[in-house]
Design a protein around this motif. Structure first.
Motif, PDB file in Angstrom:
ATOM      1  N   LEU A   1      -6.534  74.236 -10.303  1.00  0.00           N
ATOM      2  CA  LEU A   1      -6.028  72.793 -10.551  1.00  0.00           C
ATOM      3  C   LEU A   1      -4.877  72.561  -9.682  1.00  0.00           C
ATOM      4  N   LEU A   2      -3.970  73.225  -9.795  1.00  0.00           N
ATOM      5  CA  LEU A   2      -2.813  73.097  -9.328  1.00  0.00           C
ATOM      6  C   LEU A   2      -2.740  72.829  -7.745  1.00  0.00           C
ATOM      7  N   GLU A   3      -3.501  73.636  -7.031  1.00  0.00           N
ATOM      8  CA  GLU A   3      -3.647  73.685  -5.721  1.00  0.00           C
ATOM      9  C   GLU A   3      -4.511  72.439  -5.413  1.00  0.00           C
ATOM     10  N   LEU A   4      -5.529  72.291  -6.125  1.00  0.00           N
ATOM     11  CA  LEU A   4      -6.193  70.698  -5.841  1.00  0.00           C
ATOM     12  C   LEU A   4      -5.341  69.581  -6.143  1.00  0.00           C
ATOM     13  N   SER A   5      -4.809  69.471  -7.079  1.00  0.00           N
ATOM     14  CA  SER A   5      -4.001  68.504  -7.465  1.00  0.00           C
ATOM     15  C   SER A   5      -2.752  68.122  -6.402  1.00  0.00           C
ATOM     16  N   ALA A   6      -2.342  69.222  -5.886  1.00  0.00           N
ATOM     17  CA  ALA A   6      -1.147  69.214  -4.903  1.00  0.00           C
ATOM     18  C   ALA A   6      -1.692  68.618  -3.636  1.00  0.00           C
ATOM     19  N   ARG A   7      -3.090  68.634  -3.273  1.00  0.00           N
ATOM     20  CA  ARG A   7      -3.641  67.893  -2.227  1.00  0.00           C
ATOM     21  C   ARG A   7      -3.681  66.366  -2.282  1.00  0.00           C
ATOM     22  N   CYS A   8      -3.862  65.909  -3.541  1.00  0.00           N
ATOM     23  CA  CYS A   8      -3.967  64.460  -3.771  1.00  0.00           C
ATOM     24  C   CYS A   8      -2.495  63.895  -3.508  1.00  0.00           C
ATOM     25  N   SER A   9      -2.614  62.816  -2.767  1.00  0.00           N
ATOM     26  CA  SER A   9      -1.550  61.794  -2.731  1.00  0.00           C
ATOM     27  C   SER A   9      -1.130  60.856  -4.247  1.00  0.00           C
TER      28      SER A   9
ATOM     29  N   LEU B   1      -8.445  81.404 -17.580  1.00  0.00           N
ATOM     30  CA  LEU B   1      -7.729  79.963 -17.755  1.00  0.00           C
ATOM     31  C   LEU B   1      -6.453  79.984 -16.613  1.00  0.00           C
ATOM     32  N   LYS B   2      -5.787  81.097 -16.615  1.00  0.00           N
ATOM     33  CA  LYS B   2      -4.700  81.306 -15.657  1.00  0.00           C
ATOM     34  C   LYS B   2      -4.944  80.815 -14.218  1.00  0.00           C
ATOM     35  N   GLN B   3      -6.180  81.222 -13.992  1.00  0.00           N
ATOM     36  CA  GLN B   3      -6.924  81.163 -12.560  1.00  0.00           C
ATOM     37  C   GLN B   3      -7.461  79.739 -12.638  1.00  0.00           C
ATOM     38  N   MET B   4      -7.832  79.247 -13.283  1.00  0.00           N
ATOM     39  CA  MET B   4      -8.219  77.736 -13.542  1.00  0.00           C
ATOM     40  C   MET B   4      -7.072  76.985 -13.402  1.00  0.00           C
ATOM     41  N   GLU B   5      -6.196  77.279 -14.037  1.00  0.00           N
ATOM     42  CA  GLU B   5      -4.732  76.264 -13.920  1.00  0.00           C
ATOM     43  C   GLU B   5      -4.271  76.419 -12.382  1.00  0.00           C
TER      44      GLU B   5
END
Length: 133
Positions: A110-118, A103-107
């Motif tokens: 997701l943080l990295e993916l979300s940071a790429r979105c404007s 779950l920590k890895q998934m978190e």
């Protein structure tokens, strides 16, 4: 509760366990079948309530049905082995820790993916591009 026999609704209220779940545990053999009234209604004893409470606490701790079966077999056996109970608990704890790491890895992903979105209303979305790659 005393040794008087009570309805499934009373057992549900006493344990916080859903009626369908109680029936499921019976069907799965975790909870012994109760006596029946002359009208065919289930009549549970205090032993049923204690066992159901045990099962519920195990489920709250995330034990699987197989692990609960193992624990109940120890409870029901002539010789309870604290060593075996600890082994089951330690194995379960290792599984919990592995899931937490996942779950920590998934978190982090997701943080990295979300940071790429404007986050704007534009049709281009880097997150979708990465997920579709």
């Amino acid at each position: 509760m005393s040794d008087k026999r009570v309805s499934i609704g009373s057992v549900s209220a006493a344990t916080g366990c859903n009626i369908e779940t109680i029936r499921y545990y019976e069907k799965e053999g975790l909870l012994p079948s109760p006596d029946r009234s002359s009208g065919g209604h289930r009549l549970y004893s205090s032993a049923h309530i204690s066992r159901l409470s045990f099962i519920r606490r195990c489920r709250t701790l995330g034990f699987s049905m197989a692990e609960i079966r193992q624990l109940l077999a120890l409870v029901d056996g002539a010789e309870v082995s604290c060593e075996r109970v600890k082994q089951i608990a330690d194995d379960h704890l290792a599984d919990v820790r592995a899931r937490m790491a996942d779950l920590k890895q998934m978190e982090q992903s997701l943080l990295e993916l979300s940071a790429r979105c404007s986050g704007t209303a534009t049709p281009e979305c880097p997150m979708l591009d990465i997920l579709q790659a």
